[in-house]
Design a protein around this motif. Structure first.
Motif, PDB file in Angstrom:
ATOM      1  N   ALA A 165      40.547  70.316 -76.828  1.00  0.00           N
ATOM      2  CA  ALA A 165      41.866  70.480 -77.438  1.00  0.00           C
ATOM      3  C   ALA A 165      42.321  69.278 -78.246  1.00  0.00           C
ATOM      4  O   ALA A 165      43.296  69.379 -78.997  1.00  0.00           O
ATOM      5  CB  ALA A 165      42.904  70.768 -76.350  1.00  0.00           C
ATOM      6  N   GLY A 166      41.650  68.147 -78.107  1.00  0.00           N
ATOM      7  CA  GLY A 166      42.125  66.960 -78.807  1.00  0.00           C
ATOM      8  C   GLY A 166      41.082  65.871 -78.889  1.00  0.00           C
ATOM      9  O   GLY A 166      40.065  65.901 -78.185  1.00  0.00           O
ATOM     10  N   PRO A 167      41.336  64.863 -79.750  1.00  0.00           N
ATOM     11  CA  PRO A 167      40.392  63.759 -79.923  1.00  0.00           C
ATOM     12  C   PRO A 167      40.456  62.775 -78.766  1.00  0.00           C
ATOM     13  O   PRO A 167      41.322  62.871 -77.888  1.00  0.00           O
ATOM     14  CB  PRO A 167      40.863  63.108 -81.224  1.00  0.00           C
ATOM     15  N   ALA A 168      39.545  61.832 -78.772  1.00  0.00           N
ATOM     16  CA  ALA A 168      39.531  60.791 -77.750  1.00  0.00           C
ATOM     17  C   ALA A 168      40.777  59.910 -77.869  1.00  0.00           C
ATOM     18  O   ALA A 168      41.313  59.707 -78.957  1.00  0.00           O
ATOM     19  CB  ALA A 168      38.271  59.942 -77.885  1.00  0.00           C
ATOM     20  N   ALA A 169      41.225  59.403 -76.737  1.00  0.00           N
ATOM     21  CA  ALA A 169      42.375  58.505 -76.741  1.00  0.00           C
ATOM     22  C   ALA A 169      42.004  57.207 -77.447  1.00  0.00           C
ATOM     23  O   ALA A 169      40.979  56.596 -77.157  1.00  0.00           O
ATOM     24  CB  ALA A 169      42.821  58.215 -75.309  1.00  0.00           C
ATOM     25  N   HIS A 170      42.866  56.801 -78.384  1.00  0.00           N
ATOM     26  CA  HIS A 170      42.639  55.562 -79.130  1.00  0.00           C
ATOM     27  C   HIS A 170      43.724  54.570 -78.740  1.00  0.00           C
ATOM     28  O   HIS A 170      44.912  54.872 -78.841  1.00  0.00           O
ATOM     29  CB  HIS A 170      42.656  55.821 -80.636  1.00  0.00           C
TER      30      HIS A 170
END
Length: 324
Positions: free
Chosen positions: A81-86
């Motif tokens: 559902a979403g990209p990696a935490a940055h």
């Protein structure tokens, strides 16, 4: 962070809300949340007064401190559902993280730069950042709003500025510094050349000097040789920052990569299975806090510090953070 011997903080400076003073006379004095970083020795009731000096030696020692800004992605936190935490961090020399925030999805580190540093009183200190943060708005904000200094790396993502720096007469520069060292299985030679660029038409706010940093590295095991040339700009004048001082600040910026490496290798951040909600950011904060605490306690090897704490797990961690 570096204390500027020529500048003085204004009352209430640093924006609205609470500010945290990080250095006084070039020494780290506090961190967010009230953690002491310069504890008293056993039996000592107060710290001895140290008179502020203005000698060239003391100014050079002040430049050994710096705050580096850089980001890192927690790769394993990526979901369908979403990209990696940055995560964007501000790290002091020695690997102590003083501020960290998660970059909102569908944005970049650039949007979090001012938010990351806003809580701090940066008057007279030097902020270093990689090429991603070499923005005119960032430079103006640091100098005009925070009364800070900057040292920013310039790469090909700023083609006009990069080409202008490359075309400067570096071969004729006499202000230079050479350093050689060995360690971690490699031998490295660094040369730093600095040049005053005031009046040369560089299109960047408050720029006073440009620097060319060349790194020559040899892997002692494989014999592989790598060379890297980096350009940087700063608002510090030649009188305030020598090539040696600029080299120390640039090295502190590269040192933030060592913190990221420890989070990956010692704490297995990229292999973590925590992916949902605020979990990745919270765990990254705890890892950074552990590294900072062990560095403050004098551990050069974080892995060795973790092992030592594991021998007495019910008392040693509490001792490190000052709890009875």
């Amino acid at each position: 962070m570096v204390a500027d011997p020529h500048r003085k903080a204004s009352p209430g400076e640093g924006g609205t809300g609470r500010t945290h003073r990080l250095f006084r006379n070039g020494r780290q004095t506090s961190r967010p949340h009230g953690h002491r970083t310069d504890p008293l020795r056993p039996g000592q009731t107060e710290r001895p007064h140290r008179r502020s000096c203005r000698t060239a030696r003391d100014r050079r020692r002040q430049f050994s401190n710096g705050v580096a800004v850089d980001g890192k992605a927690a790769r394993s936190s990526r979901t369908e559902a979403g990209p990696a935490a940055h995560l964007l961090s501000a790290v002091l020399e020695g690997g102590r993280t003083v501020s960290q925030l998660r970059v909102p999805d569908k944005t970049t580190e650039v949007t979090g730069f001012t938010k990351l540093l806003s809580p701090f009183d940066l008057a007279g200190v030097v902020v270093t950042a990689d090429a991603l943060h070499t923005h005119r708005d960032h430079a103006r904000w640091l100098v005009e709003t925070k009364r800070a200094h900057y040292l920013l790396v310039v790469k090909r993502n700023q083609p006009t500025l990069h080409n202008a720096l490359r075309s400067l007469p570096w071969k004729e520069v006499t202000a230079r510094r050479y350093d050689r060292e060995s360690g971690h299985g490699r031998r490295e030679t660094r040369s730093v050349r600095s040049l005053t660029v005031t009046g040369l038409g560089l299109d960047f706010p408050y720029v006073a000097q440009a620097a060319k940093i060349h790194r020559h590295r040899t892997d002692l095991k494989t014999g592989k040789i790598t060379r890297q040339t980096v350009y940087a700009i700063t608002d510090l004048t030649a009188r305030a920052a020598s090539p040696q001082a600029i080299g120390q600040l640039a090295r502190a910026q590269w040192g933030i990569e060592a913190v990221h490496h420890v989070r990956d290798t010692t704490f297995g951040e990229d292999a973590s299975k925590i992916r949902t909600g605020h979990g990745p950011a919270n765990m990254a904060t705890l890892r950074s806090f552990a590294i900072s605490t062990l560095r403050t306690a004098g551990h050069h090897s974080i892995a060795a510090g973790v092992r030592e704490a594991s021998y007495t797990p019910f008392t040693r961690p509490l001792d490190l953070i000052g709890l009875p």
